[in-house]
Every structure is written in structure tokens, then in C-alpha cells.
Scaffold this active site. Structure first.
Site, PDB file in Angstrom:
ATOM      1  N   LYS A 155       0.834  -1.202   0.000  1.00 13.97           N
ATOM      2  CA  LYS A 155       0.000   0.000   0.000  1.00 13.97           C
ATOM      3  C   LYS A 155       0.864   1.245   0.000  1.00 13.97           C
ATOM      4  O   LYS A 155       1.740   1.413   0.848  1.00 13.97           O
ATOM      5  CB  LYS A 155      -0.915   0.030   1.227  1.00 13.97           C
ATOM      6  N   ASP A 180      -3.669   3.912  -2.133  1.00 15.56           N
ATOM      7  CA  ASP A 180      -4.756   4.232  -1.208  1.00 15.56           C
ATOM      8  C   ASP A 180      -4.818   5.735  -0.948  1.00 15.56           C
ATOM      9  O   ASP A 180      -4.411   6.223   0.107  1.00 15.56           O
ATOM     10  CB  ASP A 180      -4.541   3.463   0.100  1.00 15.56           C
ATOM     11  N   LYS A 232      -7.791   7.494  -1.370  1.00  9.32           N
ATOM     12  CA  LYS A 232      -9.151   7.826  -0.926  1.00  9.32           C
ATOM     13  C   LYS A 232      -9.665   9.095  -1.612  1.00  9.32           C
ATOM     14  O   LYS A 232     -10.070  10.067  -0.980  1.00  9.32           O
ATOM     15  CB  LYS A 232      -9.201   7.974   0.601  1.00  9.32           C
ATOM     16  N   ASP A 283     -13.764  14.070  -4.688  1.00  9.51           N
ATOM     17  CA  ASP A 283     -13.833  15.389  -5.293  1.00  9.51           C
ATOM     18  C   ASP A 283     -14.940  15.358  -6.345  1.00  9.51           C
ATOM     19  O   ASP A 283     -15.679  14.370  -6.440  1.00  9.51           O
ATOM     20  CB  ASP A 283     -12.471  15.752  -5.909  1.00  9.51           C
ATOM     21  N   THR A 295     -12.192   2.901   9.402  1.00 11.84           N
ATOM     22  CA  THR A 295     -12.124   2.030  10.579  1.00 11.84           C
ATOM     23  C   THR A 295     -11.783   2.793  11.853  1.00 11.84           C
ATOM     24  O   THR A 295     -11.896   2.253  12.949  1.00 11.84           O
ATOM     25  CB  THR A 295     -11.092   0.905  10.379  1.00 11.84           C
ATOM     26  N   ARG A 333       1.434  -1.165  10.795  1.00 15.14           N
ATOM     27  CA  ARG A 333       2.347  -1.043  11.927  1.00 15.14           C
ATOM     28  C   ARG A 333       2.759  -2.352  12.594  1.00 15.14           C
ATOM     29  O   ARG A 333       3.914  -2.463  13.020  1.00 15.14           O
ATOM     30  CB  ARG A 333       1.747  -0.067  12.947  1.00 15.14           C
TER      31      ARG A 333
END
Length: 242
Positions: free
Chosen positions: A34, A61, A63, A66, A120, A212
Site C-alpha cells: 500500500k 490508497d 481515498k 472530489d 475504521t 504497523r
């Protein structure tokens, strides 16, 4: 047997050197990475190029959210960069989603478009603050996922807690990319609606996005193997329940 989801490692770092080092440590054990807002803002398209030059595929990614024309243009550029997947917010609306779908089709690229439903990091209270009224969180996820499916997108990004509901309502063909994955041995950090790799696999995820717990580990390759071993064990043991 349970289908083994593919692992996407989130390169949530701020420079090309760090991203490149992670890809070199993890490829080819991991083939999909990603590139999100932090790395793309810091390094731009070079971040995608670095991953691809080292053999990896890119889940871009960003997102996008617009007006339709602007998102269509951004999607065309993502396809030109060779991204394998690209995200946009389902809450951008039907016209925006359809414009993005048309842009990919016109480009001839195999890039898959994925709609983000509800982040999330949001729980029911957080969603209420955003929309200004009480909404059932899971109903909102299904509403946005249905809109994305109707607009021709390939799949959605959703919390692991909505996997079963999305499968039941929208069928098996919709690609489910699931962030908020935290092994039992890892901290939840700023994620609210999390799940272990084991439970997300049993629920029916197609892809698991993990950052992470791998990238911040003392030994990222070892952490990756630990997660992949857990996924393999789920696939081999069909007695688990969810």
C-alpha cells in the site's frame, strides 16, 4: 477450507528510502504494497515507481473524493502509473464513482477501483459527528458498498466487522479489502473496529491490509512470516468459527 486472503503491507512511512527498505525486506514473500497519503504526499509518483521497480504491485490508497471530473482525471493518472488498485470514497456519490469507473475502462488498464465505506477509525459516535444525525454504522456501510457495486466498482474497503454482512447482502463476487487488522500480539493504535487476521479470514476477507504490526516491528520479515503462518493455519483448519 477457508480461502486465504492476500496480504497487503502498508508502507505508511515518510520517505522513499524507508519504503524501499521495507519492500526489499518483504518481497517476494509479500507482493502487494500500500502506498497511502503520507508516502504519496512526501514523494509523489516516485513512491509507486520504487515499489514496482522492485517487483511489487501497488495498492494506491489515496481515498479520492472530489467532483467527478477531478476524480476521473486522478484515476486516469493512477492507471498510467501502473497501480494495481486505487481507492476513492463511496460518499463522493454515484456520479463521481461512475466517472472513475469510466475513466479506468477508457484507459484500458486492469487497475481495480475500490470504494472506502466508513473509516475504521470511526465508531458510531464519530459517524454521527460527521453526518450530523444518528445513523446505524453497519447500515451506512452496506448503503455505501451497494452504491459502489451499482456504479461498477470492483470492491470496497470496509471494517472487518462488516465482512459477513457485506458478503450476505452483496454476494461473493465483490472484492473485500480489509484494514483494521491487528494480530492478537499487536496494539490496536488508533483503529477502533479491529479484528485478528484469523477472524477476518474466517469471515471471508479477500485482502488484509496490515501496517504497523509489520512495519514498526524490530524484524518486519519475521512479523510478516508470523502473520502468514497464522493465515495458513486458518486455511488448513476448517473447524474454526466466527
Amino acid at each position: 477450507m477457508h480461502k486465504t486472503p492476500e496480504l497487503i503491507v502498508a508502507l505508511d512511512v515518510g520517505d522513499l528510502a524507508s519504503a524501499s527498505a521495507l519492500v526489499e525486506q518483504l518481497y517476494p514473500t509479500v507482493t502487494l504494497f500500500k502506498v497511502g497519503l503520507q508516502l504519496f504526499t512526501a514523494e509523489g509518483p516516485l513512491a509507486v515507481e520504487v515499489v514496482r521497480q522492485r517487483g511489487g504491485a501497488v495498492f494506491l490508497d489515496l481515498k479520492l473524493h472530489d467532483i467527478p471530473n477531478t476524480v476521473a482525471g486522478a484515476v486516469r493518472e493512477a492507471a498510467r502509473l501502473g497501480a494495481a488498485m486505487c481507492t476513492l470514497h463511496a460518499s463522493g456519490g454515484r456520479s463521481m464513482l461512475q466517472a472513475a469507473t469510466a475513466a479506468v475502462a477508457a484507459s484500458g488498464s486492469p487497475m481495480r477501483l475500490l470504494a472506502v465505506t466508513v473509516l475504521t477509525s470511526l465508531d458510531s459516535r464519530g459517524l454521527e459527528e460527521v453526518v450530523g444525525s444518528k445513523l446505524d454504522l453497519t447500515a451506512q456501510v452496506v448503503r455505501l458498498a451497494s452504491l459502489a457495486q451499482e456504479a461498477g466498482l470492483d470492491g470496497v474497503v470496509a471494517s472487518p466487522h462488516e465482512i459477513g454482512l457485506l458478503r450476505a447482502t452483496l454476494g461473493p463476487s465483490l472484492c473485500l479489502v480489509i484494514p483494521g487488522i491487528r494480530p492478537a500480539w499487536a496494539a490496536a493504535d488508533d483503529q477502533r473496529r479491529v479484528m485478528t487476521p484469523h477472524d477476518a479470514t474466517v469471515a471471508g476477507a479477500d485482502y488484509l491490509v496490515i501496517g504497523r504490526p509489520i512495519t514498526a516491528a524490530t524484524d518486519p520479515a519475521k512479523a510478516t512470516r508470523r502473520i502468514l503462518d497464522e493465515l495458513k493455519a486458518v486455511a488448513e483448519d476448517d473447524t474454526g468459527s466466527f
